[in-house]
Design a protein around this motif. Structure first.
Motif, PDB file in Angstrom:
ATOM      1  N   LYS A   1       0.861  -1.179   0.000  1.00  0.00           N
ATOM      2  CA  LYS A   1       0.000   0.000   0.000  1.00  0.00           C
ATOM      3  C   LYS A   1       0.899   1.231   0.000  1.00  0.00           C
ATOM      4  N   VAL A   2       0.480   2.227  -0.760  1.00  0.00           N
ATOM      5  CA  VAL A   2       1.238   3.472  -0.854  1.00  0.00           C
ATOM      6  C   VAL A   2       0.302   4.623  -0.506  1.00  0.00           C
ATOM      7  N   PHE A   3       0.764   5.487   0.393  1.00  0.00           N
ATOM      8  CA  PHE A   3       0.021   6.672   0.800  1.00  0.00           C
ATOM      9  C   PHE A   3       0.841   7.893   0.411  1.00  0.00           C
ATOM     10  N   GLU A   4       0.142   8.977   0.077  1.00  0.00           N
ATOM     11  CA  GLU A   4       0.859  10.157  -0.377  1.00  0.00           C
ATOM     12  C   GLU A   4       0.209  11.420   0.171  1.00  0.00           C
ATOM     13  N   ALA A   5       1.043  12.448   0.376  1.00  0.00           N
ATOM     14  CA  ALA A   5       0.571  13.772   0.771  1.00  0.00           C
ATOM     15  C   ALA A   5       1.469  14.801   0.095  1.00  0.00           C
ATOM     16  N   ILE A   6       0.891  15.948  -0.205  1.00  0.00           N
ATOM     17  CA  ILE A   6       1.648  17.075  -0.738  1.00  0.00           C
ATOM     18  C   ILE A   6       1.600  18.174   0.326  1.00  0.00           C
ATOM     19  N   TYR A   7       2.775  18.690   0.690  1.00  0.00           N
ATOM     20  CA  TYR A   7       2.851  19.739   1.705  1.00  0.00           C
ATOM     21  C   TYR A   7       3.920  20.741   1.275  1.00  0.00           C
ATOM     22  N   ASP A   8       3.537  22.005   1.099  1.00  0.00           N
ATOM     23  CA  ASP A   8       4.466  23.063   0.669  1.00  0.00           C
ATOM     24  C   ASP A   8       5.312  22.624  -0.527  1.00  0.00           C
ATOM     25  N   ASP A   9       4.661  22.082  -1.533  1.00  0.00           N
ATOM     26  CA  ASP A   9       5.317  21.615  -2.765  1.00  0.00           C
ATOM     27  C   ASP A   9       6.271  20.443  -2.559  1.00  0.00           C
ATOM     28  N   HIS A  10       6.190  19.770  -1.423  1.00  0.00           N
ATOM     29  CA  HIS A  10       6.982  18.559  -1.174  1.00  0.00           C
ATOM     30  C   HIS A  10       6.055  17.356  -1.285  1.00  0.00           C
ATOM     31  N   ARG A  11       6.529  16.303  -1.909  1.00  0.00           N
ATOM     32  CA  ARG A  11       5.762  15.063  -2.033  1.00  0.00           C
ATOM     33  C   ARG A  11       6.238  14.090  -0.971  1.00  0.00           C
ATOM     34  N   VAL A  23       4.570   7.247   1.607  1.00  0.00           N
ATOM     35  CA  VAL A  23       4.767   6.186   2.589  1.00  0.00           C
ATOM     36  C   VAL A  23       4.389   4.868   1.934  1.00  0.00           C
ATOM     37  N   GLU A  24       5.312   3.910   1.952  1.00  0.00           N
ATOM     38  CA  GLU A  24       5.049   2.566   1.427  1.00  0.00           C
ATOM     39  C   GLU A  24       4.921   1.604   2.592  1.00  0.00           C
ATOM     40  N   ASN A  25       3.939   0.725   2.497  1.00  0.00           N
ATOM     41  CA  ASN A  25       3.759  -0.314   3.506  1.00  0.00           C
ATOM     42  C   ASN A  25       3.666  -1.655   2.802  1.00  0.00           C
ATOM     43  N   ALA A  85       7.691  -6.826   4.496  1.00  0.00           N
ATOM     44  CA  ALA A  85       8.953  -6.118   4.221  1.00  0.00           C
ATOM     45  C   ALA A  85       9.085  -4.819   5.006  1.00  0.00           C
ATOM     46  N   GLY A  86       8.015  -4.352   5.649  1.00  0.00           N
ATOM     47  CA  GLY A  86       8.091  -3.157   6.475  1.00  0.00           C
ATOM     48  C   GLY A  86       7.559  -1.912   5.796  1.00  0.00           C
ATOM     49  N   GLU A  87       7.939  -0.741   6.344  1.00  0.00           N
ATOM     50  CA  GLU A  87       7.456   0.540   5.863  1.00  0.00           C
ATOM     51  C   GLU A  87       8.629   1.432   5.469  1.00  0.00           C
ATOM     52  N   LYS A  88       8.368   2.353   4.532  1.00  0.00           N
ATOM     53  CA  LYS A  88       9.384   3.307   4.099  1.00  0.00           C
ATOM     54  C   LYS A  88       8.757   4.686   3.950  1.00  0.00           C
ATOM     55  N   LEU A  89       9.517   5.720   4.334  1.00  0.00           N
ATOM     56  CA  LEU A  89       9.103   7.116   4.193  1.00  0.00           C
ATOM     57  C   LEU A  89      10.018   7.793   3.186  1.00  0.00           C
ATOM     58  N   TYR A  90       9.412   8.365   2.140  1.00  0.00           N
ATOM     59  CA  TYR A  90      10.151   9.117   1.128  1.00  0.00           C
ATOM     60  C   TYR A  90       9.673  10.562   1.130  1.00  0.00           C
ATOM     61  N   VAL A  91      10.615  11.500   0.992  1.00  0.00           N
ATOM     62  CA  VAL A  91      10.281  12.904   0.804  1.00  0.00           C
ATOM     63  C   VAL A  91      10.959  13.341  -0.486  1.00  0.00           C
ATOM     64  N   ASP A  92      10.147  13.763  -1.444  1.00  0.00           N
ATOM     65  CA  ASP A  92      10.642  14.155  -2.763  1.00  0.00           C
ATOM     66  C   ASP A  92      11.523  13.058  -3.378  1.00  0.00           C
ATOM     67  N   GLY A  93      11.114  11.807  -3.191  1.00  0.00           N
ATOM     68  CA  GLY A  93      11.819  10.671  -3.771  1.00  0.00           C
ATOM     69  C   GLY A  93      13.023  10.181  -2.986  1.00  0.00           C
ATOM     70  N   GLU A  94      13.370  10.840  -1.898  1.00  0.00           N
ATOM     71  CA  GLU A  94      14.535  10.467  -1.082  1.00  0.00           C
ATOM     72  C   GLU A  94      14.084   9.681   0.147  1.00  0.00           C
ATOM     73  N   ILE A  96      -4.898  -1.248   6.715  1.00  0.00           N
ATOM     74  CA  ILE A  96      -3.806  -0.362   7.097  1.00  0.00           C
ATOM     75  C   ILE A  96      -4.254   1.094   6.975  1.00  0.00           C
ATOM     76  N   HIS A  97      -3.967   1.861   8.004  1.00  0.00           N
ATOM     77  CA  HIS A  97      -4.260   3.293   8.022  1.00  0.00           C
ATOM     78  C   HIS A  97      -2.943   4.039   8.181  1.00  0.00           C
ATOM     79  N   CYS A  98      -2.855   5.211   7.572  1.00  0.00           N
ATOM     80  CA  CYS A  98      -1.640   6.012   7.626  1.00  0.00           C
ATOM     81  C   CYS A  98      -2.007   7.442   8.004  1.00  0.00           C
TER      82      CYS A  98
END
Length: 89
Positions: free
Chosen positions: A3-13, A16-18, A22-31, A69-71
């Motif tokens: 599952k992938v969740f997304e938010a846009i905040y101040d032009d930043h993407r 969150v992958e779940n 395999a666990g969870e990952k947090l990306y900000v602007d692809g990083e 799953i909730h994010c």
């Protein structure tokens, strides 16, 4: 299942992958900024946003649920709107 969740905040993407096993990952602007590995029923991820003035804001993500799953994504302890963008097996 992924599952992938997304938010846009101040032009930043913020993405969150779940993946159940395999666990969870947090990306900000692809990083990649944080990850939890392995099976978990509730996870927390942390990261930072940096604006053009080089000021930072903290990101906190909580992921969990029993049957689905909730994010929730918080910027400087304020909940922001996010949405699920993809579910795959």
């Amino acid at each position: 299942m992924k599952k992938v969740f997304e938010a846009i905040y101040d032009d930043h993407r913020i993405q969150v992958e779940n993946r159940w096993f395999a666990g969870e990952k947090l990306y900000v602007d692809g990083e990649l900024q944080d990850e939890n590995l392995g099976l978990a029923f509730r996870g927390t991820l942390n990261g930072k946003l940096r604006n053009n003035n080089n000021e930072t804001k903290s990101i906190k993500v909580t992921i969990g649920g029993s049957f689905s799953i909730h994010c929730k994504i918080f910027i400087d302890n304020v909940l922001i709107s996010s949405y699920q963008v993809k579910t795959s097996r």
